[in-house]
Write a protein that holds these residues in place. Structure first.
Motif, mmCIF file in Angstrom:
data_model
loop_
_atom_site.group_PDB
_atom_site.id
_atom_site.type_symbol
_atom_site.label_atom_id
_atom_site.label_comp_id
_atom_site.label_asym_id
_atom_site.label_seq_id
_atom_site.Cartn_x
_atom_site.Cartn_y
_atom_site.Cartn_z
ATOM 1 N N VAL A 234 0.961 -1.656 0.144
ATOM 2 C CA VAL A 234 -0.509 -0.077 0.161
ATOM 3 C C VAL A 234 0.776 1.359 -0.170
ATOM 4 C CG1 VAL A 234 -1.586 1.650 1.524
ATOM 5 C CG2 VAL A 234 -1.797 -1.106 0.525
ATOM 6 N N PRO A 235 1.841 1.357 0.848
ATOM 7 C CA PRO A 235 2.555 2.040 1.546
ATOM 8 C C PRO A 235 3.102 2.916 -0.248
ATOM 9 C CG PRO A 235 3.548 1.738 2.308
ATOM 10 C CD PRO A 235 2.716 0.265 1.820
ATOM 11 N N ASP A 238 1.142 5.588 -5.635
ATOM 12 C CA ASP A 238 1.226 6.817 -5.459
ATOM 13 C C ASP A 238 -0.883 7.263 -5.477
ATOM 14 O OD1 ASP A 238 3.859 7.542 -6.193
ATOM 15 O OD2 ASP A 238 3.477 6.424 -7.440
ATOM 16 N N ASP A 239 -1.216 6.526 -6.413
ATOM 17 C CA ASP A 239 -2.340 7.033 -6.812
ATOM 18 C C ASP A 239 -3.320 5.594 -6.539
ATOM 19 O OD1 ASP A 239 -2.682 10.349 -7.203
ATOM 20 O OD2 ASP A 239 -1.463 9.678 -7.940
ATOM 21 N N TRP A 240 -5.085 6.045 -5.805
ATOM 22 C CA TRP A 240 -5.629 4.643 -6.071
ATOM 23 C C TRP A 240 -7.136 5.734 -7.568
ATOM 24 C CZ3 TRP A 240 -5.158 -0.193 -3.540
ATOM 25 C CH2 TRP A 240 -4.662 0.086 -2.790
ATOM 26 N N LEU A 256 -9.614 3.115 2.911
ATOM 27 C CA LEU A 256 -8.053 3.541 2.482
ATOM 28 C C LEU A 256 -7.315 4.203 3.185
ATOM 29 C CD1 LEU A 256 -8.211 3.492 -1.584
ATOM 30 C CD2 LEU A 256 -6.157 1.799 0.044
ATOM 31 N N VAL A 257 -8.259 5.548 3.608
ATOM 32 C CA VAL A 257 -7.904 6.901 3.987
ATOM 33 C C VAL A 257 -8.075 6.276 5.560
ATOM 34 C CG1 VAL A 257 -8.735 8.937 5.058
ATOM 35 C CG2 VAL A 257 -8.714 8.168 2.079
ATOM 36 N N VAL A 262 -3.991 5.836 4.079
ATOM 37 C CA VAL A 262 -3.565 6.774 2.338
ATOM 38 C C VAL A 262 -3.871 8.240 2.371
ATOM 39 C CG1 VAL A 262 -3.843 6.822 -0.186
ATOM 40 C CG2 VAL A 262 -3.550 4.085 0.710
ATOM 41 N N ASP A 263 -3.134 8.988 2.217
ATOM 42 C CA ASP A 263 -3.592 10.378 1.702
ATOM 43 C C ASP A 263 -5.215 10.754 1.411
ATOM 44 O OD1 ASP A 263 -1.582 12.996 2.102
ATOM 45 O OD2 ASP A 263 -3.956 13.848 1.218
ATOM 46 N N ARG A 264 -5.976 11.239 1.523
ATOM 47 C CA ARG A 264 -7.177 11.213 1.197
ATOM 48 C C ARG A 264 -7.062 12.378 -0.720
ATOM 49 N NH1 ARG A 264 -10.490 11.301 -1.870
ATOM 50 N NH2 ARG A 264 -13.044 12.020 -1.486
ATOM 51 N N ARG A 266 -5.092 11.154 -2.524
ATOM 52 C CA ARG A 266 -4.576 10.396 -3.525
ATOM 53 C C ARG A 266 -5.773 8.986 -3.510
ATOM 54 N NH1 ARG A 266 0.679 10.180 -4.070
ATOM 55 N NH2 ARG A 266 1.991 11.573 -2.324
ATOM 56 N N VAL A 267 -6.534 9.871 -2.890
ATOM 57 C CA VAL A 267 -8.055 8.098 -3.214
ATOM 58 C C VAL A 267 -8.327 9.105 -4.530
ATOM 59 C CG1 VAL A 267 -9.615 6.771 -2.685
ATOM 60 C CG2 VAL A 267 -7.973 7.490 -1.181
#
Ligand SMILES: Cc1cc2nc3c(=O)[nH]c(=O)nc-3n(C[C@H](O)[C@H](O)[C@H](O)COP(=O)(O)OP(=O)(O)OC[C@H]3O[C@@H](n4cnc5c(N)ncnc54)[C@H](O)[C@@H]3O)c2cc1C
Ligand code: FES
Length: 379
Positions: A234-235, A238-240, A256-257, A262-264, A266-267
């Motif tokens: 996961v880390p 880069d982008d989901w 994810l968040v 995961v940074d919001r 990037r989703v």
């Protein structure tokens, strides 16, 4: 037709008939007449539909990977507009969409059972902010979490990244009921053959046992956590890109968040449909009627809006037939406009990202003015 009705259209090689743009009124409202060149069955209930794009319209229909087009047809005397994501090879002289029939669906059943090569439909140029710009110098890892017809925009993104960014990788979690329901199965296998380890496909089937228990079942929170822990770094992503039914997309984003950190930003989320919800009550201070000034296609118009009874889009359509819209449900984003003076309240918003809201964009099909005057510019 139910969702299990077989597709009766036969795959046909691309015809040599030229694309057409015969209807000047349609072109003035942003639509262009495009000829269907191919209708190819993908599953029992889904087809890929390709349209020829004539040389003169190539720039107009050049798309960012992940974008969609609005298709318009008159069916049983009704003007029907629906949005479909582009999934074909980037830069081609045709565009391709994948359509899956939904129960009682007006356009999707027509497209899967009645549409044939040679037919001409009105198509508006690509739009939407879902997707990415490819950059051959980038080395990145892009991941998709999709279900059913949600594969279409993410297939377009995967193709573009893999072909234009030699250093980048794509991982795709694709949920379906069974192997028979997998849209674009051959295209996905082709990508795997062509790009090897750069493309990782994880098919998750809810009604079919697979060798790996992790990949058997619904794409819910527990399964995503299991897959993420065992099969996806996961880390490293880069982008989901998330696309599918509302519940699956919301669950995947929250997992994810909230669970995986995961940074919001990037989703990225694309929804195809949301059931209508009850209207939000208007604030007691809202103006009863509003004089709205609208700029659209370089021309200004004025219209009175009764915010209790109608949305800005409803009112604008009385004076401007060229106002853009498709779903009228706050999902597709086609009706977006910038509020430059005055205020509106939206009933729902499934299409605009926080940064777009911060830039003053609002969905006109969901907007009710609260001020006595309003100025909006369609973008
Ligand atoms: C940005 C965007 C991109 C889209 N891309 C695609 C795509 O690539 N492929 C694709 O097949 N569809 C896609 N859609 C959905 C598509 O626009 C239509 O909504 C869908 O084909 C149904 O249209 P219809 O006329 O057949 O159904 P309608 O006649 O509009 O609706 C019939 C019934 O089905 C329900 N319904 C409508 N749409 C859906 C849905 N998607 N899922 C479940 N129930 C639904 C309605 O509430 C209604 O009860 C996209 C939608 C958006 C907003
Ligand atoms: S018309 Fe689809 S969001 Fe407004």
């Amino acid at each position: 037709m139910s969702t299990t009705s077989p597709v009766t259209t036969t795959p046909t090689p691309a015809t040599s008939a030229p694309a057409v743009d015969a209807d000047p009124d349609a072109a003035a409202s942003g639509f262009h007449a495009l000829r269907v060149t191919r209708v190819e069955p993908l599953t029992d209930e889904a087809v890929a539909v390709s349209f020829a794009v004539p040389a003169v319209l190539r720039a107009t229909f050049a798309a960012r990977p992940g974008q969609h087009v609005t298709v318009r047809a008159e069916l049983d005397g009704v003007d029907v507009r629906r949005t479909y994501s582009l999934c074909g090879e980037p830069g081609a002289d045709q565009i391709t969409v994948g359509v899956k029939a939904v129960p009682e669906g007006v356009f999707s059943r027509y497209a899967t059972a009645g549409l044939a090569p040679g037919d001409v439909l009105q198509v508006a140029p690509p739009g939407g902010s879902f997707g990415l710009d490819v950059d051959p110098s980038r080395t990145r890892h892009v991941a998709g979490v999709v279900a059913g017809s949600g594969i279409t925009p993410v297939l377009g993104i995967a193709r573009a990244v893999l072909s234009a960014e030699p250093g980048s990788r794509v991982t795709l979690l694709f949920g379906n009921r069974s192997a028979r329901d997998v849209m674009f199965a051959e295209d996905l296998f082709d990508l795997r053959d062509r790009y090897g380890a750069r493309f990782r496909l994880l098919n998750v089937l809810s009604r079919e046992e697979q060798e790996s228990e992790l990949l058997s079942g619904r794409l819910d929170r527990d399964r995503l956590l299991g897959i993420a822990g065992a099969l996806v770094d996961v880390p490293d992503v880069d982008d989901w890109f998330l696309c599918g039914p509302l519940e699956m997309v919301t669950t995947a984003r929250d997992t994810l968040v909230d669970d995986l950190g995961v940074d919001r930003s990037r989703v990225h989320v694309e929804l195809f449909h949301a059931e209508p919800v009850a209207r939000r009550p208007r604030p007691a201070t809202a103006a009863a009627t509003t004089t709205a000034e609208v700029t659209l296609n370089g021309r200004r118009s004025s219209v009175e809006v009764d915010g209790e009874q109608e949305t800005v889009l409803d009112a604008v359509l009385r004076v401007r037939a060229d106002a853009p819209y498709a779903c009228r449900g706050g999902v597709c984003g086609t009706c977006r406009a910038r509020v430059v003076d005055g205020e509106v309240e939206m009933d729902v918003n499934y299409a605009l990202e926080p940064d777009e809201l911060a830039r003053g964009l609002r969905l006109m099909c969901q907007s009710r003015p609260t001020t006595a005057t309003l100025r909006v510019e369609f973008v």
